[in-house]
Design a protein around this motif. Structure first.
Motif, short mmCIF file in Angstrom:
data_model
loop_
_atom_site.label_atom_id
_atom_site.label_comp_id
_atom_site.label_asym_id
_atom_site.label_seq_id
_atom_site.Cartn_x
_atom_site.Cartn_y
_atom_site.Cartn_z
N THR A 1 -21.27 -69.44 -35.60
CA THR A 1 -22.27 -68.59 -35.55
C THR A 1 -21.22 -66.38 -35.74
OG1 THR A 1 -24.50 -68.60 -33.68
CG2 THR A 1 -23.96 -66.33 -34.55
N PRO B 1 -26.39 -63.31 -33.02
CA PRO B 1 -27.59 -64.87 -32.67
C PRO B 1 -27.70 -65.54 -31.88
CG PRO B 1 -26.40 -64.04 -35.05
CD PRO B 1 -25.50 -62.73 -33.69
N ILE C 1 -29.87 -68.94 -37.44
CA ILE C 1 -28.68 -68.02 -37.00
C ILE C 1 -27.74 -67.07 -38.73
CG2 ILE C 1 -26.17 -68.32 -35.99
CD1 ILE C 1 -27.26 -70.46 -34.34
N ILE D 1 -30.04 -64.88 -39.08
CA ILE D 1 -29.69 -63.44 -38.31
C ILE D 1 -27.95 -62.81 -38.46
CG2 ILE D 1 -29.53 -62.85 -35.91
CD1 ILE D 1 -31.30 -64.80 -35.31
#
Length: 657
Positions: free
Chosen positions: A320, A542, A576, A579
């Motif tokens: 992420t 995220p 993810i 986001i």
């Protein structure tokens, strides 16, 4: 003349105290290595010895730093340090030398001796004082509230009422049984955590920190956003050496933050990247910090199972941050570095790659079912042998310095953890004594009206608030005892609940207003702490969604078939990414607020849920994705129109940036 004499006296005293602290530290390291090889003494002897040695190192180190002071403050401080040292040695050695009689007494039936009463009270005082020094006043206040609760509970209304307990009863449980100070948290610290800390210290002393940093630079330094991606990868590597987010920030950040600033990122953004990446070290196997070992004992499962459960969340965590950094670098139109001096992977591995062998061996041993103590001792032995074999060029003195540094530094690192676990044991003892843990389950269910998402949100808020400025292990111990049992009534898988609490206790390191990791990164990067914290929260946005997936889909913790795990991972990867796009506000072109909101909506609906039928879920996802695509198409047309009109920036940058 007097001033010079006092200064010389202070310097001499400081040297003596520092050497004494080093001698105790080396003795403590050798004591734990011996125990790991030949076995531990009985619990009420082994654990007190561990606490006494850890506290002695901390108190002697504090006294050595106080020695150069002048005036009454110096002597009062030294007198207090000496008193605390004598108190902890007296109270622990009493348990060690009177082990036979104490083991034969009838708990809660035999009257306390005067010596037991006095020494027990003194040990509680020492624990609170050491916690004040190493953790801070908030944890002291929380512990005192719990201790006072044992005396006033019979005057409180339901659900906090209990029958009340005498001071002797409290001292007995905390001092003379394994249900107080010497309970699971301290037991885990003494039996397992110290050996892993020693292993990490030996790796650091042997130059593994530089090796992992060079390897990360070799892997990521020549791609878009290379310096920031180096920070992410090096923090993931360095997490194998340390379970502390602040230690990761200070160690890797001293190199990565200046490199990110030179690469075009702002100082606050660079600090935010390092803070988020370093915080992930506590959830990255194999060394995940003290809380993971405490979780192992609390759940009664092998540490290998904890590692396996943590692998996917850790991978997604760092992936992420990696994606967020990539999007930001492309938004700023930063170019890959062309540094001829950038290291290459094979030469780095050829020169120091042997340092990976003990780490890989340790992971294998843990997953294979060997105890953490056995795996830790074997890994330390293997690493020591490889240092002697491959670092011969350093000579006898160089090798001796490596081993001495590791033996001295490990006890210094373990002392605050020991203090946190000791005070956690006090709280656990109070909760079990008064039955508060069982009643807290009722309180949570009633407060949340039996709604699981609301109960989870309340737990998340409590974990984040408690984690501000407090060690992860202390937060986890308290909440695992008080809050985790409530979720059994909701039918949640136990390991999912404990990982949920653990995860948010870790994330609190980057959450304002007291974001410890972010503040440390801001100090390293000479940036504004608040802006650094805001960047860290935005980069970690995220990540805040991941623990909720644990609860509804424990497959994400490797608790299912390969197909189930793959399905959840696919949904999580898309969510993810969505986001991340919404947070950065860029996907080939700058995104409007409407597009970012649509991306966020799509991501939230994409997160796995068991409350919506498959057909309805597909329809909802299709609708939300269509909305996002419509908004995104408008952004593309707007950008194309601006370019045609000659208003676009020359290199495709967002004019607002």
């Amino acid at each position: 003349m007097t001033t010079v004499s006092a200064a010389g006296e202070g310097s001499g005293l400081r040297t003596v105290l520092r050497h004494a602290a080093h001698a105790v530290a080396i003795g403590m390291s050798l004591f734990h290595i011996h125990a790991g090889i030949f076995g531990e003494a009985p619990a009420l002897a082994y654990r007190p010895i561990h606490l006494a040695l850890a506290f002695a190192v901390l108190l002697l180190t504090a006294a050595s730093m106080r020695a150069p002071e002048t005036g009454a403050k110096r002597w009062i401080g030294l007198a207090w340090d000496t008193a605390m040292l004598i108190a902890v040695l007296a109270s622990t050695l009493f348990l060690v030398f009177d082990q036979t009689r104490i083991s034969e007494r009838m708990e809660y039936m035999t009257r306390l001796l005067t010596a037991e009463r006095v020494l027990g009270a003194l040990l509680l005082l020492v624990v609170l004082d050491v916690v004040r020094r190493s953790i801070g006043w908030p944890m002291v206040v929380i512990t005192l509230v719990f201790l006072v609760y044992t005396q006033v509970g019979d005057s409180l209304p339901y659900p906090f009422w209990h029958r009340g307990y005498s001071i002797d009863r409290v001292i007995e449980q905390m001092y003379l049984t394994v249900d107080g100070i010497w309970t699971v948290p301290l037991a885990v610290t003494a039996s397992y955590i110290f050996l892993f800390v020693l292993f990490g210290s030996l790796l650091v002393a042997s130059g593994a920190g530089e090796f992992f940093t060079d390897l990360a630079r070799a892997l990521t330094g020549r791609i878009v956003g290379g310096p920031a991606k180096t920070a992410v990868v090096s923090s993931a590597f360095f997490s194998m050496l340390s379970g502390s987010s602040t230690a990761n920030v200070v160690t890797t950040g001293s190199f990565t933050i200046p490199a990110m600033k030179r690469g075009g990122f702002s100082g606050s953004f660079a600090g935010g990247v390092e803070a988020v990446a370093s915080t992930g070290g506590q959830i990255m196997p194999p060394i995940m910090g003290a809380a993971a070992f405490i979780m192992m004992e609390t759940l009664g499962v092998p540490y290998g199972d904890i590692m396996i459960a943590a692998i996917l969340p850790a991978i997604f965590y760092f992936a992420t941050v990696f994606v967020m950094v990539d999007l930001e670098a492309r938004r700023l139109n930063l170019r890959p570095a062309e540094d001829e001096e950038m290291p290459k992977v094979w030469p780095v591995l050829r020169s120091r790659g042997y340092l990976l062998v003990p780490v890989i061996f340790m992971v294998w041993a843990l997953v294979s079912g060997y105890t953490p103590a056995r795996a830790g001792v074997w890994a330390i032995g293997m690493l020591a042998a490889m240092i002697v074999i491959f670092d011969r060029r350093k000579g006898v003195r160089g090798l001796a310095r490596i081993f001495a540094d590791a033996l001295i530094n490990a006890p210094k690192l373990i002392a605050p953890i020991t203090a946190a676990c000791a005070v956690g044991g006090i709280i656990v003892g109070v909760v079990s004594m008064t039955g508060l843990g069982y009643r807290m389950a009722t309180i949570i269910i009633e407060t949340s009206h039996g709604i699981l998402p609301l109960a989870l949100a309340l737990t998340m808020v409590v974990a984040v608030i408690m984690g501000m400025g407090m060690p992860t292990s202390a937060v986890y111990v308290v909440l695992a005892v008080i809050l985790a049992p409530a979720f059994v009534d909701f039918g949640v898988v136990p390991i999912a609940v404990h990982m949920f609490i653990f995860y948010y206790a870790v994330i609190s390191n980057i959450t304002p207003p007291l974001a410890v990791a972010s503040f440390a990164a801001a100090a390293v990067g000479n940036a504004d702490p608040w802006r650094t914290s805001m960047h860290a929260v935005r980069l970690g946005l995220p990540v805040f969604a991941i623990p909720y997936v644990f609860i509804y889909h424990p497959e994400f913790l490797a608790q299912g078939t390969i197909g189930e795990i793959a399905y959840v991972c696919l949904l999580m990867a898309i969510a993810i990414f969505a986001i991340s796009v919404a947070s950065i506000g860029w996907l080939k072109v700058p995104l409007s607020r409407a597009t970012r909101a649509a991306a966020l909506l799509f991501a939230l609906l994409l997160l796995p849920s068991e409350h919506v039928g498959l057909i309805y879920q597909i329809a909802i996802l299709a609708g939300s994705f269509a909305l996002f695509w419509l908004c995104y198409t408008l952004d593309l047309r707007r950008k194309a129109g601006a370019a045609t009109a000659g208003t676009a920036s020359p290199h495709g940058r967002d004019p607002a940036s």
